[in-house]
Design an enzyme around this catalytic site. Structure first.
Site, PDB file in Angstrom:
ATOM      1  N   TYR B 101       6.040  13.079  30.666  1.00  0.00           N
ATOM      2  CA  TYR B 101       5.562  13.309  32.050  1.00  0.00           C
ATOM      3  C   TYR B 101       6.311  12.984  33.127  1.00  0.00           C
ATOM      4  CZ  TYR B 101       0.999  13.985  29.794  1.00  0.00           C
ATOM      5  OH  TYR B 101       0.068  14.505  29.039  1.00  0.00           O
ATOM      6  N   GLU B 200      -2.022   2.170   1.498  1.00  0.00           N
ATOM      7  CA  GLU B 200      -1.814   3.323   2.244  1.00  0.00           C
ATOM      8  C   GLU B 200      -3.186   3.464   3.287  1.00  0.00           C
ATOM      9  OE1 GLU B 200      -2.068   7.023   0.164  1.00  0.00           O
ATOM     10  OE2 GLU B 200      -2.599   8.320   1.957  1.00  0.00           O
ATOM     11  N   ASP B 252      -2.948   6.330  -2.600  1.00  0.00           N
ATOM     12  CA  ASP B 252      -3.957   7.327  -3.550  1.00  0.00           C
ATOM     13  C   ASP B 252      -3.145   7.871  -4.581  1.00  0.00           C
ATOM     14  OD1 ASP B 252      -6.064   6.801  -1.920  1.00  0.00           O
ATOM     15  OD2 ASP B 252      -5.552   8.582  -0.605  1.00  0.00           O
TER      16      ASP B 252
END
Ligand SMILES: Nc1ncnc2c1ncn2[C@@H]1O[C@H](COP(=O)(O)OP(=O)(O)O)[C@@H](O)[C@H]1O
Ligand SMILES: [Mg+2]
Lengths: 691, 368
Positions: B101, B200, B252
């Site tokens: 910005y 995770e 997973d």
């Protein structure tokens, strides 16, 4: 009236409305949407034709007001010559009264059933009479009359006829001349590709001399659609002359009728006086080949001999028919017409020279617009016209479309999947066929029928605008690149130098050699503008030398040179290279320097000149300009010489009748065909100056 | 490289100036300004056998001001340089987003997208051999959470060292890892754990915390939050290096989770210039494995087309070039299934801590 008479008249009455009923599909009254378009078309075409004949710049207003049910009030008004009181009945009350019905020249009429069809359709669908106000300039008041049809007698029923001073409701002033028609008919107003709006928009494109407006209101009087297409030129289409038929386009039946009706005593004079393109020599040759005695009386020629003559027509060299029976729109006006209807970045137009197919003169005009507001996803918009009349139906089956599809558009910068069908991209393509005899695929006159010569001419015209497009695309990508480079060296690079010097607290480096390294080329940038105050089109050509050595060039610019224009404010002088091309010498353009060539052109209007080409002669390429093709200049010079020669021959042949025979044999035929092939663009070399 | 040891203000500024100097020198010689940096695409990523991590190869590209696009990038680099120098001088820092910005005010040097500014910050890290912490630039991505009996000292805003025990001094959400975990900001003080368990998903992290797994199994639990941030990977690397404790990854069972493990163990493309400081070679993949799906009969989903594609490309990825990984991937292709960590809940909320993890850890020789 006795019973028998009554029955027979009833039958007749049935016959006329039955004829209308049966042939609705090709008369254009087969559906509610279509009927309203057809009514507008019959009326607007008439207004345009009438104004053209009377040499009036047309103002045409169309108003459609929805009523209860599927009824629509239909109003059209023009500022044309009006119709004299005693002719009104016949115009609106008799079928097939076209005043030009047998004339051979290009007109809009002859397309449909004429304005009588509108009167008939209204009467049949709503029982409404047609209200007509007609004002002829010479008369002090307008004729107001209501018309219906006596289908039995094929004749108008006039009621309520009176004379009144016709006052314009908006201005309160008296209307000097014009025609207003008002009636109520069944119809359905729809927007889209096949609509009144589209029809008028297309009409305005090919009639840039007309101002056309449309207002559509719903039941409650709210405006639901409107259009306003003001004229973009004051120039009326040129007066077209009628011509005699050409032997190459004649059918046996017509020939026999002409023979039968002929008052000529000898066959030679019959041929020379009833046909165009037949000289004495040619007449003799035809008769010789057909084994018909020159002295025979035309009335006595039998079918067998007529057939022999037809065969002979094809074997004998004949002059082309005269071309002043055609009324092309003119490429500059097409450009104006297109740009008023479509907002685009680029427009390229071509008016081919007239050509002949089977004895019928015809001429092709094509216009291509690209970019701007045009949608990029779908197929391009195809605008088809025959004799200035929009063709809105059966696009796929039309010769004009087929010719368009036969071009490999990929080569010219349009998407053309599989090289088949209508190409895609942000473009619209206009094709206008002007001809004394447009052959349609069916009575409905919606699609132009196959014709090899016409097909070829369209193709040639399309290739020409295609080349223009390709050129434009190449130029704009070059221009974009050049613009980026300019931004790079003029803005970003100096900032890099400044910022890095600041950060390191070092002095700023000299950028000149860096710029030369980065650019290493000569750039050219032209800007066309319009000087409002002085009404002058201006052109400024900037040439930057970003190479390490000095350069010398001749810079050449294309400009719209004609009888009305002149070059002004050309401080650098230079010299005329040929018609439409001016040249300036740049003796030394030092490394890192820039020079500007400025000039103006008077005699143009705003928007006439929006695109030019810059050429150069000299060593080393110039980005943004093209090396002049000397052989092309040479060709231009030759064709210009030929055009002059042709004009001279025509002048002579007008004076000296016997010369026609001599001229046609070799010279003129050859010259006119050469000119047809070689005259591309508007450059001529009449004032060629040898270096 | 300042990872591990701090670069001085002067060293950072000098390194940045050398970038500006390369451009300035070129211009003095009449040549277009330029910046040389390694090619940062997959093509130029090589597996460094010695370091066992991914590094950029030898391909260098020169970004020079012969085209408008690259000239703009050079100008932006100079603006960033000036901006960083100002921050260093005034003792401020900013996020990458804030810099994006701020660039609004840089005129022709402003960024088109934040991606552009992020990439350029990385480019500058590479050519200056500094890291963004040196540049006082912070990422938005938040770091990991840690729970367990480990103690850190973190320098707070007042410049004082604060001692934090990640079991006793934190709430249920654990200790939030700051973006800068270098020694000038964070010290690893002491610990009483046997291993580090990197998890995770947030759901599983919370399950282990609620079940008191950290105390029971004598470990520190780290929540990875998907693909782990730089600072997460760096702190794991430091715990591994400085405390010599095993890092176990619990994720997973799907190809994307395998990649999370690979980036922890061997590095990622975007950060290949600092792989050796972020990648923990010793990390071990604990589960869930394809074997587990079968052995525990876990609820599973079918592999999608893109899952299968990812597996296929992992077979040719040197990070999975071990016999064990090949076996696991092949098995997964065979059964065509994947499973989430939380599928263990099939057998109750405590199954993971009472049965699954103890069995898996025992297999690694970690008993408790
Ligand atoms: N708006 C009009 N202004 C003047 N004359 C008109 C107008 N409309 C029609 N006419 C005259 O009426 C004639 C018949 O028109 P129409 O039935 O449409 O046949 P066509 O257009 O084929 O000649 C026209 O040829 C023209 O002379
Ligand atoms: Mg008509």
């Amino acid at each position: 009236m006795n019973k028998a008479e009554e029955i027979s008249s009833k039958q007749k009455q049935i016959a006329v409305s039955e004829f209308f009923e049966k042939n609705k599909h090709f008369l254009g009254f087969d559906s509610l949407q279509r009927s309203i378009i057809t009514a507008v078309k019959e009326s607007v075409d008439n207004s345009l034709d009438a104004c053209e004949e009377a040499r009036i710049l047309p103002n045409i207003h169309v108003e459609l007001n929805k009523q209860k049910g599927d009824k629509i009030e239909f109003v059209t008004q023009d500022n044309g010559p009006g119709i004299p009181r005693n002719a009104i009945e016949d115009v609106f009350g008799k079928f097939l009264l076209g005043s030009r019905f047998h004339a051979i020249r290009q007109t809009r009429g002859q397309q449909g059933i004429g304005i009588t069809g509108v009167v008939m359709y209204s009467q049949l669908t709503t029982g409404s009479k047609t209200h007509v106000i007609s004002k002829v300039k010479q008369e002090s008041s307008a004729v107001i009359v209501e018309l219906g049809l006596d289908t039995r007698k094929n004749k108008a029923i006039k009621t309520g006829e009176r004379r009144e001073v016709w006052i314009d409701k908006n201005t309160g002033k008296e209307i000097e001349q014009g025609l207003r028609i008002r009636t109520i008919m069944k119809g359905k107003y729809q927007k889209g590709k096949q609509s009144v709006h589209q029809y008028l928009r297309m009409t305005s494109i090919v009639n840039p001399h007309a101002s056309i407006s449309l207002i559509v209101r719903d039941k409650d009087g709210n405006i639901i659609d409107q259009g306003n297409w003001p004229r973009t030129t004051e120039r009326l289409p040129r007066v077209v002359s009628e011509i005699r038929p050409h032997p190459h386009g004649i059918h046996l039946g017509t020939l026999q009728r002409m023979l039968r009706e002929s008052g000529e005593r000898k066959m030679t004079s019959f041929l020379r006086h009833n046909f165009s393109g037949v000289s004495m020599r040619a007449a003799r040759e035809i008769l010789g080949k057909a084994k018909i005695d020159e002295g025979r009386e035309p009335k006595r020629i039998k079918a067998d001999d007529a057939q022999e003559m037809l065969n002979a027509f094809q074997k004998v060299k004949l002059l082309s028919p005269p071309m002043d029976c055609l009324s092309p729109i003119d490429d500059l006006l097409i450009k104006k017409g297109l740009s008023k209807a479509i907002d685009s970045r680029f427009a390229s137009t071509v008016t081919r020279n007239p050509s002949v197919s089977q004895g019928n003169p015809f001429q092709i005009e094509v216009g291509l617009v690209f970019g701007g507001d045009l949608g990029a996803d779908g197929p391009i918009e195809v605008l088809r016209f025959a004799n200035r009349v929009p063709l809105m139906y059966q696009q796929g089956g039309c010769l004009l479309t087929k010719a368009l599809e036969s071009v490999d558009w990929k080569r010219y910068g349009l998407e053309h999947p599989g090289g088949r069908g209508v190409p895609k991209g942000p473009a619209a393509l206009l094709i206008h066929l002007a001809s004394t005899n447009v052959q349609f695929t069916s009575e409905a006159k919606e699609a132009v029928a196959e014709n090899e010569e016409v097909h070829e001419e369209i193709r040639k015209a399309l290739l020409e605008v295609g080349r223009g497009l390709k050129n434009h695309l190449k130029k704009s990508s070059q221009r974009k690149k050049a613009k980026e480079k300019f931004e790079l060296v003029n803005i970003i690079l100096p900032e890099i130098a400044k910022k890095s010097s600041e950060i390191l607290a070092r002095p700023e480096p000299d950028l000149a050699p860096v710029i030369t390294q980065i650019m290493n080329a000569v750039f050219c940038e032209e800007v066309l503008d319009w000087d409002k105050e002085r009404k002058i089109a201006t052109c400024s050509i900037k040439i930057y030398n970003y190479t390490a050595r000095a350069r010398a060039y001749t810079i050449l610019a294309k400009w719209p040179e004609n009888e009305d224009t002149a070059m002004v404010d050309n401080d650098r002088g230079g010299r005329k290279e040929t018609k439409g091309i001016w040249a300036w010498r740049l003796d030394t353009l030092n490394p890192g320097t820039c020079t500007t060539i400025k000039f103006g052109v008077s005699g143009l209007t705003k928007g006439d000149w929006v695109d030019t080409d810059i050429f150069f002669r000299g060593n080393g390429e110039i980005i943004g300009a093209t090396r002049i093709d000397e052989s092309l200049l040479d060709e231009i010079r030759k064709s210009e010489a030929l055009i002059i020669a042709e004009k001279e021959i025509i002048k002579e042949s007008n004076n000296l009748e016997p010369l026609i025979d001599r001229a046609e044999e070799s010279v003129q035929k050859d010259i006119s065909t050469t000119i047809l092939e070689s005259k591309e663009g508007q450059l001529s070399l009449s004032e060629w100056e040898v270096e | 490289m300042t990872l591990g040891k701090t670069k001085t203000k002067e060293e950072v500024i000098e390194a940045l100036h050398s970038v500006a100097a390369e451009m300035h020198d070129k211009m003095l010689k009449g040549k277009p300004p330029a910046m040389t940096l390694p090619v940062r695409t997959k093509k130029n990523i090589q597996f460094d056998k010695k370091l066992q991590v991914y590094k950029y190869g030898k391909n260098k590209s020169t970004r020079d001001a012969t085209a408008l696009g690259s000239a703009r990038v050079l100008l932006r680099s100079l603006h960033i340089t000036e901006f960083i120098e100002d921050m260093i001088e005034s003792g401020k820092s900013s996020t990458l987003r804030e810099m994006y910005y701020i660039s609004e005010g840089w005129g022709n040097g402003k960024f088109g997208t934040q991606n552009e500014s992020n990439n350029l910050a990385e480019d500058l890290e590479i050519v200056t051999k500094c890291i963004r912490e040196d540049f006082k630039l912070r990422p938005e991505e938040d770091g990991a959470r840690i729970i367990g009996n480990v103690t850190f000292e973190e320098k707070n805003r007042k410049g004082e060292w604060m001692r934090i025990n990640c079991r006793d001094d934190v709430g249920d959400s654990g200790y939030g890892v700051p973006y800068n975990v270098e020694s000038e900001k964070l010290r690893l003080v002491e610990h009483d754990i046997d291993f580090v368990m990197a998890v995770e998903t947030g759901g599983m992290f919370d399950r282990l915390v609620e079940n008191g797994f950290d105390e029971e199994a004598r470990c520190a639990i780290i929540h990875l939050k998907g693909q782990p941030a730089r600072s997460t990977r760096r702190i794991m690397k430091r715990m591994s290096d400085e405390w010599k404790k095993p890092i176990l990854v619990f994720a997973d069972c799907d190809p994307w989770s395998f990649r999370i493990f690979a980036s922890i163990a061997y590095g990622a493309i975007k950060t290949a210039h600092i792989s050796e400081y972020l990648a923990t070679n010793e990390a071990i993949y604990l589960g869930i494995t394809a074997d587990d799906i079968l052995a525990y009969d876990l609820p599973s989903d079918d592999l999608t087309k893109s899952d299968l594609g990812a597996l296929e490309s992992e077979l040719s990825d040197p990070r999975f070039a071990t016999g064990w990984w090949k076996e696991q991937i092949n098995l997964m292709q065979e059964i065509g299934k994947k499973a989430e960590q939380q599928s263990l809940a099939k057998y109750g909320l405590d199954f993971v801590t009472d049965t699954y993890l103890p069995e898996k850890l025992a297999a690694l020789g970690l008993k408790y």
